[in-house]
Design an enzyme around this catalytic site. Sequence first.
Site, short mmCIF file in Angstrom:
data_model
loop_
_atom_site.label_atom_id
_atom_site.label_comp_id
_atom_site.label_asym_id
_atom_site.label_seq_id
_atom_site.Cartn_x
_atom_site.Cartn_y
_atom_site.Cartn_z
N ASP A 172 -3.50 2.21 14.13
CA ASP A 172 -2.76 2.96 13.14
C ASP A 172 -3.32 4.38 13.08
O ASP A 172 -4.08 4.79 13.96
CB ASP A 172 -2.76 2.26 11.78
CG ASP A 172 -4.15 2.19 11.13
OD1 ASP A 172 -5.10 2.84 11.64
OD2 ASP A 172 -4.28 1.48 10.12
N ARG A 231 0.85 -1.19 0.00
CA ARG A 231 0.00 0.00 0.00
C ARG A 231 0.88 1.25 0.00
O ARG A 231 1.55 1.55 1.00
CB ARG A 231 -0.93 0.02 1.22
CG ARG A 231 -1.72 1.31 1.33
CD ARG A 231 -2.96 1.23 2.21
NE ARG A 231 -2.68 0.99 3.61
CZ ARG A 231 -3.61 1.10 4.58
NH1 ARG A 231 -4.86 1.42 4.27
NH2 ARG A 231 -3.30 0.84 5.83
#
Length: 535
Positions: free
Chosen positions: A448, A168
């Site tokens: 996160d 990603r």
Amino acid sequence: MSAPPIENQKLSLQIIGKVTAEFATILTTSALAFVEDLVKQFTPHRDELLARRLERQQQIDVGQLPDFFPATAHIRQDNWQVGPTPADLQDRRVEITGPVDRKMIINALNSGAKVFLADFEDAQSPTWSGLIEGQINLRDAVNQVIEYHSPEGKRYQLNSQTATLLVRPRGWHLPEKHMLWQGKPIPGALMDFGLYFFHNAHTLITKGSGPYFYLPKLESHLEARLWNDIFNYAQDALEIPRGTIKATVLIETILGAFEMEEMLYELREHCVGLNCGRWDYIFSFIKRFHKYPDFVLPGREQITMTSHFLRSYSQKVIQVCHRRGAHAMGGMAAQIPIKNDPQANEMALTKVRADKEREAKDGHDGTWVAHPGLVPIAVEIFNKYMPQPNQKDRQLETIDITAKDLLTLPTGNITEAGLRNNISAALQYLEAWLGGNGCVPINNLMEDAATAEIARAQLWQWIHYPKGVLNDGRKITVDLVRQTIHQELESIRNQVGEPRYQAGHYPLAAKLLEQITTQDEFAEFLTLVAYEHLP
């Protein structure tokens, strides 16, 4: 468009980060020429699309709520399918995500999950050293030579059978300040994608896999079209057949939810699925409607996937993907096994099981976990409800999901505990992020950037609108938030101890959190504000 040759080019990219001998194996002249070509070709269009985001926000601010576009109705109505899915992406029942540090990559690839998402975005603090070391780590993993020796003397290496690797890159909004073109930071996404693709695409293909990606935070089909153009350009430049790149789009913005079918269409030669990036989705919901006093959300602990707007969006992903032959991936289980409290651990795992059972029964083709300890549980559940590699043949055509469904506000209240949890989690995450760590265990959850974004967005919302009231009747004010930030900061200081506190970034984290939650304007991304303070 065809790409020019990358040999014998005079580079105009300026590298202002350190380049060690090891870093130079990634930052080669040829690799940088390739990245520079991407930057020259696509940065102007990226800038235009970011400007369109601001225009769209202004439209929303004056009352124009999102809806499905009449102009693209033909795409939603026409009969088309995405391109073929490679063999190593047919079964994605459990995927594990994490940053690109060396030990994490080895453990994730060995975890028993079908896919590992190596994350340069929300789980990675974008320090220069962390990003380039991440590229080194991924190159070594692709070449199956990656090893890690812990300070305790333990050796980590890859098993004979490992997860399929997806990467990603950063979102369109994030710059890379250590790599300049025409004196300005380049798009971080182009650096992440370009270096990884250049160094690994051919090797992956020869091993029977391919260059596979997750695309974050897209807000329109035009942003998906840009990625498709980049994929074609990159494949042409390295003489790789078009369609070799495969991508999964994260539906983690409220605007993206209204264009998910169009995104698939734009990327149809390259796209194999959509994913429910649900925590960022909640943040996007708050952000895009931050001018609406009635759109105040309850405490984030009360916003679950059974909330109508989230369940609707999840089912919409399944419906769209299966109609078009793509994988519909579920959301993240962030729980960490609690080794010293069996009762609390079982309560946490019960939540994980319920969440994964709902996803499998609804029709998702796979799910995410953040910790290797959750892989067996998720695998067991999907094996039970999905014995075949995927369930793309399951259709949800009888379900009609409308704009109203996607915009239905969740119900609940705001508690002092929820207020304090938002502040504490944001402080702890932001402090770690400023120190180079983007994947942080907090209260037995692997958090996160999305968690910090939700937390600070809710604090701003609660301060600025009349509905920001605790269930005991107290209005959430600037003074209350400031006072609670200082109290939670002191509590963290007592927990971590004075040496760790003094060595960390806690005062700066508190300063940034107070600034971003109490100012009049709603900040687009916390990470953009904090990025100025990263080395």
